[in-house]
Design a protein around this motif. Sequence first.
Motif, PDB file in Angstrom:
ATOM      1  N   SER A   1      25.541   1.152  25.242  1.00 28.70           N
ATOM      2  CA  SER A   1      27.115   1.584  25.623  1.00 28.70           C
ATOM      3  C   SER A   1      28.001   1.574  24.426  1.00 28.70           C
ATOM      4  O   SER A   1      27.969   0.891  23.383  1.00 28.70           O
ATOM      5  CB  SER A   1      27.576   0.358  26.721  1.00 28.70           C
TER       6      SER A   1
ATOM      7  N   ASN B   1      32.289   1.642  24.252  1.00 34.62           N
ATOM      8  CA  ASN B   1      33.554   1.446  25.102  1.00 34.62           C
ATOM      9  C   ASN B   1      34.596   1.480  24.223  1.00 34.62           C
ATOM     10  O   ASN B   1      34.701   0.384  23.207  1.00 34.62           O
ATOM     11  CB  ASN B   1      33.369   0.214  26.006  1.00 34.62           C
TER      12      ASN B   1
ATOM     13  N   SER C   1      28.249   4.126  29.265  1.00 30.31           N
ATOM     14  CA  SER C   1      27.035   3.532  28.988  1.00 30.31           C
ATOM     15  C   SER C   1      25.984   3.728  29.964  1.00 30.31           C
ATOM     16  O   SER C   1      26.141   4.430  30.966  1.00 30.31           O
ATOM     17  CB  SER C   1      27.550   2.108  29.476  1.00 30.31           C
TER      18      SER C   1
END
Lengths: 471, 471
Positions: free
Chosen positions: A186, A188, B186
């Motif tokens: 991931s 973010n 993700s």
Amino acid sequence: MNKQQNILIIGAGLCGSLLALRLAQRGYNVSIYEKRPDLRKVKMSAGRSINLAFSNRGNKGIKLVELEEKIKALCIPMKGRMIHDAHGNTFQSNYSGKSHEFINSISRRDLNVLLLDEAEKHENVNIYFNKKCKSVNFEKTTALFKDYSTQTEFVEDADVIIATDGAGSAMRKSYYLEKKFLFSFSQNYLSHGYKELSILPKTPGEYQLEKNALHIWPRGDFMLIALPNLDGSFTVTLFLSYHDGKYNFNNLAEENDVLEFFQNEFPDALAIMPNLLGDFFKNPTSPLGTIKCTPWHYKGNTLLMGDAAHAIVPFYGQGMNASFEDVVELDNILDKNLSTWEEVFQTYEHQRKQDTDAIADLAVDNFHEMKDHVANPIFQEKRKLEMAFEQHFPDAYASKYALVTFNENMGYHEAMLKGRAQDKAILNLLNDGVIAYPNTVNLKTLKPILEKVKTETNAILDDNRIAGLNY
Amino acid sequence: MNKQQNILIIGAGLCGSLLALRLAQRGYNVSIYEKRPDLRKVKMSAGRSINLAFSNRGNKGIKLVELEEKIKALCIPMKGRMIHDAHGNTFQSNYSGKSHEFINSISRRDLNVLLLDEAEKHENVNIYFNKKCKSVNFEKTTALFKDYSTQTEFVEDADVIIATDGAGSAMRKSYYLEKKFLFSFSQNYLSHGYKELSILPKTPGEYQLEKNALHIWPRGDFMLIALPNLDGSFTVTLFLSYHDGKYNFNNLAEENDVLEFFQNEFPDALAIMPNLLGDFFKNPTSPLGTIKCTPWHYKGNTLLMGDAAHAIVPFYGQGMNASFEDVVELDNILDKNLSTWEEVFQTYEHQRKQDTDAIADLAVDNFHEMKDHVANPIFQEKRKLEMAFEQHFPDAYASKYALVTFNENMGYHEAMLKGRAQDKAILNLLNDGVIAYPNTVNLKTLKPILEKVKTETNAILDDNRIAGLNY
């Protein structure tokens, strides 16, 4: 796993150079390949000495390689936050109620130079600069590099490859793109980016703000911070939304916009930043991202460490500290004398992953807490109470911040669970009027309050455990 | 945003074909490009009619396009779970204490055929098969396709491109790889994979297990499930770890291993699965992954919907239902008559994202709950109590499962918060002996228990809110 094995490290940044030094001390043959030039041979301009928060967990790594005394000369202790309000008033809020608990400002460059110098003292260490890793063949344990000096490509073979090449890791990209195993990943981004600015010394070595503090200009949706450098300057960082709010990176396009923004929001900082516009339009705006992934290793061939495995946002000041703790954790597992690198890497990831996930989440939480709670009276009352607990009961209480920052023998995950439960307990007890900050603060008035907080904290942890919750 | 605009949809699966139908009903010119052949012209082999759980949220989308009656003919109601223990004993556990609350087994193919047929009835809809999207230029609002029939590539232009091309979305890859904006992304895999198997009809149309149930063989670390098909067969899915445990996909390499596994763990299923070994070694083992990303849209040019934006694991039976609800949510926003697609897409993502994040997390939670809690007596007592609440107080109580599955007017995020708080309340009240499943179950004995659960649930939600927690 014999000691003559060749270990190839990708990236000679802070994590890679500490790791190289430690593995060299353990007797391995270590080669480091770094894409940048040797920073010991490159000049940096004044006011661009980027600094970091160095604290207890980072120091575990430094102790491991016996550099504690040498590091101290590079550190500027920061005892607390110096808060600057919109009118230019300041007040200090210590990091801990315990006087020996503080963090340090350290120059990334100085720290890296020290680690490289110390690593190079070992004849079993070779460092190659201007060699950019393009990809890793994790099945053959080889890495493809481009030599920036000669513009040629070459392949290096090793017994083990460890990638410490940061948030943009080339080896992690190979894991992701090759699709040879299930790779959870991931990235973010926060709504905010950051830009580095500076406050220069009045005269060489003369600080324009209190030296031993981390300065913060909190404004809810955005903030400015400043950390001291040894030369008397401060490195200043502006955290601001890309798109939202009256002021944001997208609409601060003209010099007048930037001046108006600083004049309205940070007048005391502006007064000592004559170089603001130069910095602002010269320096890049960079994103704030969290990276998590798993597995970190491929069999016993390759391993991701540091930011390459777990890049975090800077709101706990733990990025470098977490990477140094990685080296300590790996070293502990090497002490177990397991029989294969695969077992070492598996054990390492199994023990470490929940802790790096936790500090990643805590750092994002803190971004929101700083934005949302800066003007919330109940959060401020909590902070006052915790400071009083730490001062009067230094062995019996540590805030979430202190658990993360100063309790280096407790893992980040445990610190997160306990810290979150304590916060929840205090906020609710205050909100419900069960406790309040006492009119007279002393051992006697604080003791029953602390007992209630502890009881409630344990009840919260029990309730979560019974419900099978792990956050 | 005039109605003559050309909307290009990538992917003619369930979400894409429902979306095309709805946008056609609203008057847009819709072109769909699908990489697979037209499934209405391709034969599928017996026992390979893959089915899905269709429930209230999916039905909102079906109602929107006025196909409720036609869908009913394709649905097999499943009133509850039929649990099969290791000795072959079975017992049924209804999905809800309310008799009108059940889920349905529906053939993915039949449903897709219906939606394609209905979409094609509109002259403003064109569907192109065997056209694989390779990438999307989201700045120019064009898509590059490869025609599998002619092996040529071509570019299509549109006013708006909506990608409903599933978990492996080509447009999402373009967002990720182009790096033209900060794209949070993700992909997270579970430790377990799945493999589809089958139970064939005894004679055509004759079911070998109870037809109106979702069959489960829960075994803690792994499980088998079976959903009925209209032809009398069941589609069976084995969920099993890739690497861990006595039996796993990695070590079930030989026919004898598979037979031994089924003989020991699923003897009653094995008895009606003479085709087990054929299925097992013919069908792929597939991963179970969750995909989240943001932003879903690029300006007003392009938008991700369905699995392309938020792929989830199947443990809540909500994948298709969530995608259909996407179409309903987008349609609601089109009703607002906003002036640009950018506003439409922004508003849609702003409203929808927290709900699709929530169902993704709930589905992963349920994977762990099914593994970890199957043998936990307190979880079983909770389930019994909730069934009794739902039967006796149908308007006053809904379990987390019911909130997600049957309360389609409450968003997934609110269902998650409320459902988790209820679970935590009941588990702790049971554990602390404050409540217990009554010896005599009736309105009078249940009422005070329900009141305690409601009070505790509200207290938990309040405590979280005061602490600024949102999970």
